[in-house]
Design an enzyme around this catalytic site. Structure first.
Site, short mmCIF file in Angstrom:
data_model
loop_
_atom_site.label_atom_id
_atom_site.label_comp_id
_atom_site.label_asym_id
_atom_site.label_seq_id
_atom_site.Cartn_x
_atom_site.Cartn_y
_atom_site.Cartn_z
N GLY A 1 27.68 41.22 59.02
CA GLY A 1 27.56 40.56 57.61
C GLY A 1 28.19 39.32 57.59
N PHE A 2 28.62 38.83 56.34
CA PHE A 2 29.41 37.52 56.26
C PHE A 2 30.76 37.88 56.51
CE2 PHE A 2 26.02 36.10 53.22
CZ PHE A 2 25.77 34.88 53.90
N GLU B 1 16.91 38.86 39.03
CA GLU B 1 15.95 38.14 39.74
C GLU B 1 14.79 38.71 40.12
OE1 GLU B 1 19.10 36.92 42.77
OE2 GLU B 1 19.49 35.24 41.51
N ASP C 1 32.21 44.12 50.85
CA ASP C 1 31.87 44.78 49.66
C ASP C 1 32.28 46.24 49.91
OD1 ASP C 1 29.63 44.99 51.21
OD2 ASP C 1 28.25 44.40 49.48
#
Lengths: 412, 412
Positions: free
Chosen positions: B12-13, B169, B299
């Site tokens: 991931g990031f 969203e 996270d």
């Protein structure tokens, strides 16, 4: 005036063109497909080899037909056609018709060796393309993780059976994937060591192409690193291997592009003559013998047309048949006799790799860069939807400049 | 000089930014992920609602890291981490490390009600997004085929649980799908009759957003046709229904955006303190207590930073952590004491629908068109790869002009 009910089975080129051909006042049209999309099969191999996203070559049927207010699109599956009762049994409902158009297409055919299906990957649907992409990309990933040279060699060997356009396009695209696209991305394996075999039973590739084009295709594929086996029949396909005349090839990846047969539904039509591949032997007006209200179109049709030309299973033929049937039904009330279908051959083309294709068109035989540009242009033109055209064009320009591919994702 | 072995779990990031931070001479880096791609999670809801193709927001990890010749990418799954032996057991192999970075991310969390997982759809991976897309599009297709009004009503009712950015969203995007995108495409049902419910346990949506932004979000969603339920807890989710405080909603489609918890691997780390959601309570330098050679990022980390700020589970935080860890490891030989991580808050934003978003940034609160344009710009900027940016931009421009979506395909 009572509306005539036209029921069209299949949302490929034939079904879709036919559905668009009816005026609103006189006809109520229902189009049934088991998917929600029309698929542009000629670019399927690019989805399979990570060049395009699946959504780039598929369009929702109901969005294509949005403006045709007399057309109802149903996503449902055909179970049984009752020609005598004029009913089609779907999974969810039974539909009645005044006119029926069977355009359910073709599927991968194994010439009686259906047991090979379990060990091979066909290339007729989006599902097929996604399975090939996953299998091919996973093979490279697993090879990078493997410590056993024999396993690595097996993973990096891929076999394509069938030297028609699909087989040639797949072989060229896979070779470029291994040789160019992936070459900088691995640390433990060298993707250029991947072996791509193309196996053709006949004496040449692209047998329907004229002049020197088949020979050019063979030479260019060899130049790309493909091992081309001509006059070679597959004897056996099993888990982890393919056996041809003189050779056993260890591989987990066998792509079957050697044959197609008609959708299984044709074999359930009582009393309708079929050819060996299950294709319907239609009347000259594309209707079924004894059933002038039922037509068949697309690549589940076996027909030698009024000019003596055997109609090939390609999209221009499907489009022409779909339009022809709509016109025939429209003219029904007008006491003109039905005409016979004639196929207008618009030429044939196949791409072999970056900057290389073969085109046979109006007596000309083209190869190389010019043929490749023609191929790109024609395929963009026939792709449905301006957005898809723009996005596919962008993918192609990007790939041409960077040697990369935009859809190298192993789907979950 | 002997190379130090850095092992990074998760692409991931956090993992990706960390992997890019090591000079070739001194470090040999291995990045492990169970997929072959980096995923841009902030746009996942657009894949789920047919706006983007899955390949538009995913990039192959090894192609991102192609130029980092000291980084080896492996597609494999973490089974067990042995902190004492300094080994990570993968499915295919065992890897040893000098430094370990755990960046395996978070998954959908059900606050102890794991039995609800079977009846809901999360939105954390490409797989999740494809499942939601299939479920939502199939619901409309099945409603068009159905003859039973009760079934139709159930199919056309969709529930989103959780009023954070993801829930907001999703709700806006689903409402626009039903009200605008699909409205001309059906003949038997009216897609505008679809009911979209957004359920939030707290007193407002977007609880972390300041000022009048939560209220604006509620009002704009109601304007789009979403029924917003505040102060409403989910009591039960079963096959075909959701029960909240005062209401039973009949639905086949429940999207769960109410909570996340850390990757399951954290619970297997003996003696490492976790919070209730399974997040690792790291030291101020992001290392694990008692294991200065092991770091956690992204996270799955629970941390109140040196300035007393609770670090949120968002991509800017993950990027900052990944870079911080790489710098910390680089400085190890240089006898500087390790520094403490501080989070730099770059603001927060969420889109609500066409031309509407909320942005909180440097003390400013923005809403409406300007906020929406900022949202578009920032998301394009953070999306990886120029080609993906160009294609997503093209999709967005196209959608804005035509009110259509480019990926309304039910995948096989």
């Amino acid at each position: 005036m009572k509306q005539q009910r036209v029921l069209i089975l299949g949302g490929g080129f034939a079904g879709l063109e036919c559905a668009k051909g009816f005026p609103e006042e006189r006809f109520s049209v229902t189009l049934v497909d088991r998917w929600n999309h029309h698929l542009f099969q000629p670019l399927l191999y690019q989805v399979a080899t990570g060049g395009l996203a699946m959504t780039d070559i598929a369009q929702p049927l109901r969005s294509i037909l949005s403006d045709y207010k007399n057309v109802t699109t149903l996503m449902d599956e055909v179970q049984r056609i009752d020609l005598d009762a004029r009913q089609v049994h779907l999974k969810e409902q039974v539909l009645e018709y005044d006119y029926l158009v069977i355009a359910l297409g073709a599927k991968t055919g194994y010439f009686g060796h259906n047991e090979w299906a379990a060990h091979t990957l066909g290339l007729k649907s989006l599902d097929d393309a996604m399975k090939i992409r996953k299998q091919v990309l996973l093979a490279f990933e697993q090879a990078e993780c493997s410590n056993d040279p024999q396993t690595t060699a097996r993973l990096l060997t891929m076999v394509i059976v069938g030297g028609g356009p699909t087989g040639v396009e797949m072989a060229g695209s896979l070779a470029e994937l291994a040789q160019q696209v992936l070459k900088e991305d691995f640390r433990r394996i060298d993707p250029c060591q991947a072996k791509i075999h193309l196996i053709e039973a006949g004496p040449k590739l692209l047998a329907t192409f004229p002049g020197g084009l088949p020979d050019y295709a063979s030479k260019h594929l060899e130049y790309l690193g493909v091992t081309v086996h001509l006059n070679t029949s597959v004897k056996e396909v099993g888990a982890g291997y393919v056996i041809t005349g003189d050779q056993r090839i260890e591989t987990d990846t066998v792509i079957w592009a050697a044959g197609v047969e008609a959708s299984g539904i044709t074999r359930t039509l009582a009393g309708i003559p079929l050819d060996r591949a299950g294709r319907i032997q239609v009347q000259p007006d594309l209707s079924l013998p004894g059933h002038p209200e039922v037509f068949a179109a697309g690549d589940l049709v076996a027909l030698t047309d009024a000019k003596g030309v055997r109609v090939p299973g390609v999209s221009p033929a499907a489009i022409q048949m779909g339009r022809f049937i709509a016109r025939t039904i429209l003219n029904e009330g007008m006491s003109v006799p039905r005409s016979s279908f004639t196929y207008l051959d618009k030429g044939t083309m196949a791409t072999i790799g970056r900057s290389a294709a073969v085109v046979s068109f109006a007596g000309m035989h083209l190869r190389g860069m010019l043929a490749w540009l023609m191929w790109l242009f024609v395929h963009l033109l026939f792709l449905m939807g301006m957005r898809n055209r723009a996005i596919v064009f962008l993918h192609w320009v990007w790939s041409y400049i960077t040697w990369q591919r935009g859809a190298r994702i192993i789907q979950p």
